[in-house]
Design a protein around this motif. Structure first.
Motif, PDB file in Angstrom:
ATOM      1  N   LEU A 123     -20.301 -33.880  25.594  1.00 12.47           N
ATOM      2  CA  LEU A 123     -19.376 -34.984  25.303  1.00 12.47           C
ATOM      3  C   LEU A 123     -18.256 -34.924  26.343  1.00 12.47           C
ATOM      4  CD1 LEU A 123     -18.998 -34.841  21.401  1.00 12.47           C
ATOM      5  CD2 LEU A 123     -20.505 -36.290  22.767  1.00 12.47           C
ATOM      6  N   SER A 124     -18.091 -35.994  27.103  1.00 11.11           N
ATOM      7  CA  SER A 124     -17.081 -35.932  28.170  1.00 11.11           C
ATOM      8  C   SER A 124     -15.677 -35.803  27.580  1.00 11.11           C
ATOM      9  CB  SER A 124     -17.184 -37.137  29.085  1.00 11.11           C
ATOM     10  OG  SER A 124     -17.075 -38.303  28.310  1.00 11.11           O
ATOM     11  N   TYR A 125     -15.461 -36.361  26.390  1.00 10.00           N
ATOM     12  CA  TYR A 125     -14.122 -36.224  25.789  1.00 10.00           C
ATOM     13  C   TYR A 125     -14.198 -36.454  24.278  1.00 10.00           C
ATOM     14  CZ  TYR A 125      -9.111 -36.722  25.068  1.00 10.00           C
ATOM     15  OH  TYR A 125      -7.823 -36.545  24.641  1.00 10.00           O
ATOM     16  N   LEU A 126     -13.690 -35.480  23.551  1.00 10.01           N
ATOM     17  CA  LEU A 126     -13.612 -35.595  22.090  1.00 10.01           C
ATOM     18  C   LEU A 126     -12.201 -35.174  21.687  1.00 10.01           C
ATOM     19  CD1 LEU A 126     -15.233 -35.989  19.380  1.00 10.01           C
ATOM     20  CD2 LEU A 126     -15.624 -33.529  19.410  1.00 10.01           C
ATOM     21  N   GLU A 127     -11.549 -36.019  20.900  1.00 11.04           N
ATOM     22  CA  GLU A 127     -10.164 -35.715  20.529  1.00 11.04           C
ATOM     23  C   GLU A 127     -10.037 -35.710  19.013  1.00 11.04           C
ATOM     24  OE1 GLU A 127      -6.719 -37.734  22.644  1.00 11.04           O
ATOM     25  OE2 GLU A 127      -6.590 -38.649  20.665  1.00 11.04           O
TER      26      GLU A 127
ATOM     27  N   ARG B  99     -15.357 -31.809  27.004  1.00 10.97           N
ATOM     28  CA  ARG B  99     -13.912 -31.557  26.813  1.00 10.97           C
ATOM     29  C   ARG B  99     -13.509 -31.915  25.381  1.00 10.97           C
ATOM     30  NH1 ARG B  99     -13.469 -32.557  32.260  1.00 10.97           N
ATOM     31  NH2 ARG B  99     -11.941 -31.233  33.304  1.00 10.97           N
ATOM     32  N   ILE B 100     -12.664 -31.045  24.807  1.00  4.05           N
ATOM     33  CA  ILE B 100     -12.117 -31.336  23.469  1.00  4.05           C
ATOM     34  C   ILE B 100     -10.598 -31.211  23.538  1.00  4.05           C
ATOM     35  CG2 ILE B 100     -12.011 -30.633  21.038  1.00  4.05           C
ATOM     36  CD1 ILE B 100     -14.729 -29.425  21.223  1.00  4.05           C
TER      37      ILE B 100
ATOM     38  N   CYS C 120      -6.209 -28.297  25.138  1.00  2.00           N
ATOM     39  CA  CYS C 120      -7.484 -28.832  25.636  1.00  2.00           C
ATOM     40  C   CYS C 120      -8.468 -27.714  25.949  1.00  2.00           C
ATOM     41  CB  CYS C 120      -7.260 -29.623  26.924  1.00  2.00           C
ATOM     42  SG  CYS C 120      -6.391 -31.149  26.612  1.00  2.00           S
ATOM     43  N   ALA C 121      -9.721 -27.954  25.648  1.00  3.96           N
ATOM     44  CA  ALA C 121     -10.767 -26.980  25.986  1.00  3.96           C
ATOM     45  C   ALA C 121     -11.792 -27.676  26.880  1.00  3.96           C
ATOM     46  CB  ALA C 121     -11.435 -26.470  24.724  1.00  3.96           C
TER      47      ALA C 121
END
Ligand code: UD1
Length: 427
Positions: free
Chosen positions: A291-295, A322-323, A351-352
């Motif tokens: 997943l390129s970005y999960l927030e 990235r999370i 951020c991870a």
């Protein structure tokens, strides 16, 4: 110490039901104090946090009986206003007893619950809302005392939509004369569930699930009987476990409508999801997608309680993910444990960045908190060889019987009571 051993790389298959929701049942148990009679709750999960809440209620004078997953709480007579310090230390959610206790007794005493491994977790919003409601709150040496004779309904406003503070404010407002309007409320499903439960007591609220909730101060009129909904976080954990092992499972008793963002995120990882009423079937892809970005975000955003499990899952998705964690400041502790299993996770502030070749190897790791422990079990199910997750007492706080459930789905998982036993087995 309570450790769990897992032999990984066995795909999960089969069907199981989802346990009752931890975060829904705890405020309902606290709210039972508002009722001078008997409350019956069904589908109550057998977990440590529930036992802890039982302890709190009993010390206050309530009589609690449990038969399987059914619980009755007789709060006709209470003889104490002080929440026992033993339980305050064990469970942060003890703070949510303050609101209903002061509404019922005109006085409530607890202690500052302190921080925990996922962050500082202060209770300032809770305290401020009770003050804004006209109650006298004194804080001294970690002791919090709330007093009220009669208090009037008023307008309250949260500066951040805290779940626990919203629940506390609703329950405290039941004791006010007239209507209280609470603005800036959390919209989490557990708040909707709490208000549906209060309705069964004859207590009217309006607007649960939106940012503004109105509570009419009143006495409870009926003995409520309520079935606790399925646990959206436990369901999400099990679906992730099937996803990382390349399996296919069906979960029943799932609160599907409360799980939109989690199910979408699983789909984005390549899982095929089919839902029908309270059933969810997940078919894992051959290879998970990163997943390129999960927030994480407040509801309806992606739940912070699912973050650790997704962190583990993305360590098995080849590529870069990235999370960003926006709710709790210290919720990446599991990253260091996953690193023992060969994961590459770079954590910078909240951020991870996860860089994965799609594999983890079994190792000895330690559960640092409830969801982090579950995440390590998920990682272990997909890792090559044997994983031992130490200190799984954390996991027992929220998962009824993760070992039996995983076994039923075909996993090789067992509890090892102490490390010496493990050394013997390893030898
Ligand atoms: C509940 C859930 C927990 C979940 C969390 C967020 C229960 C029993 N627990 O916890 O599983 O992770 O919602 O969805 O339902 N904060 C303050 N001051 C306060 C209260 C909160 O600064 O007085 C901060 C917290 O430190 C955190 C944020 O607000 O950073 C959100 O916390 P909150 O929504 O209150 O979480 P809980 O109700 O404790």
């Amino acid at each position: 110490m309570n450790d769990i051993q897992i032999l990984g790389k066995i795909p999960l298959y089969g069907e199981i039901s989802t346990q009752g929701s931890k975060n829904a049942v705890l405020p309902m148990m606290a709210a039972s104090l508002l009722h001078r009679g008997t409350t019956t709750l069904m589908n109550v999960p057998c977990i440590e946090d529930v036992s802890c809440m039982v302890g709190i209620l009993e010390k206050l004078g309530a009589k609690v009986a449990r038969e399987g997953r059914q619980m009755t709480i007789d709060a006709s007579c209470l003889d104490s206003c002080e929440i026992s310090l033993d339980y305050v230390r064990k469970m942060r959610s003890s703070i949510m007893v303050l609101g209903p206790l002061v509404a019922r007794m005109g006085q409530a005493v607890t202690h500052y619950p302190g921080g925990c491994s996922i962050g500082k977790r202060p209770v300032d919003y809770h305290v401020q809302l009770l003050r804004d409601l006209g109650l006298t709150v004194t804080e001294e040496d970690g002791r919090i005392e709330v007093k009220a004779d009669r208090y009037e309904g008023t307008e309250l406003s949260l500066c951040f939509p805290s779940v626990g503070a919203t629940e506390n404010a609703i329950m405290a407002a039941v004791g006010a004369r007239g209507e209280t309007v609470i603005r800036g409320c959390a919209r989490e499903p557990e708040i909707v569930e709490l208000c549906c439960f209060l309705a069964k007591m004859g207590i009217e609220t309006l607007g649960a699930g939106s940012g503004t909730i109105r509570v009419r101060g009143q006495r409870s009129r009926k003995d409520p009987i309520y079935r606790v909904c399925g646990d959206r976080i436990a369901a999400g954990t099990y679906l992730a476990a099937a996803a990382v092992t390349g399996g296919e499972i069906c979960l029943t008793d799932v609160p599907v409508s409360y799980m939109d963002t989690t199910l979408r995120a699983l789909c984005a990882c390549g899982c095929l999801i089919m839902t029908e009423n309270d059933r969810v079937r997940l078919q894992a892809p051959k290879v998970l997608k990163p997943l390129s970005y999960l927030e994480t975000a407040v509801y309806p955003g992606f739940p912070t309680d699912m973050q650790s499990v997704f962190l583990a899952m993305l360590c098995l998705a080849p590529g870069e993910s990235r999370i960003r964690e926006t709710i709790f400041e210290g919720r990446f502790e599991t990253a260091a444990e996953l690193a023992h299993m060969g994961a590459y996770i770079e954590v910078k502030e909240n951020c991870a960045r996860i860089v994965s070749d799609g594999r983890l190897k079994g190792a000895q790791v330690t559960a640092r908190d409830l969801r982090g422990g579950a995440a390590l079990i998920v990682a272990g199910l997909a890792a090559e060889g044997r994983t031992v997750v130490k200190e799984c007492d954390h996991v027992d706080r929220g998962y009824e019987d993760i070992i039996t459930d995983m076994r039923q789905l075909g996993a090789s998982v067992e509890r090892i009571r102490d490390t010496k036993a493990h050394r013997n087995m390893a030898g």
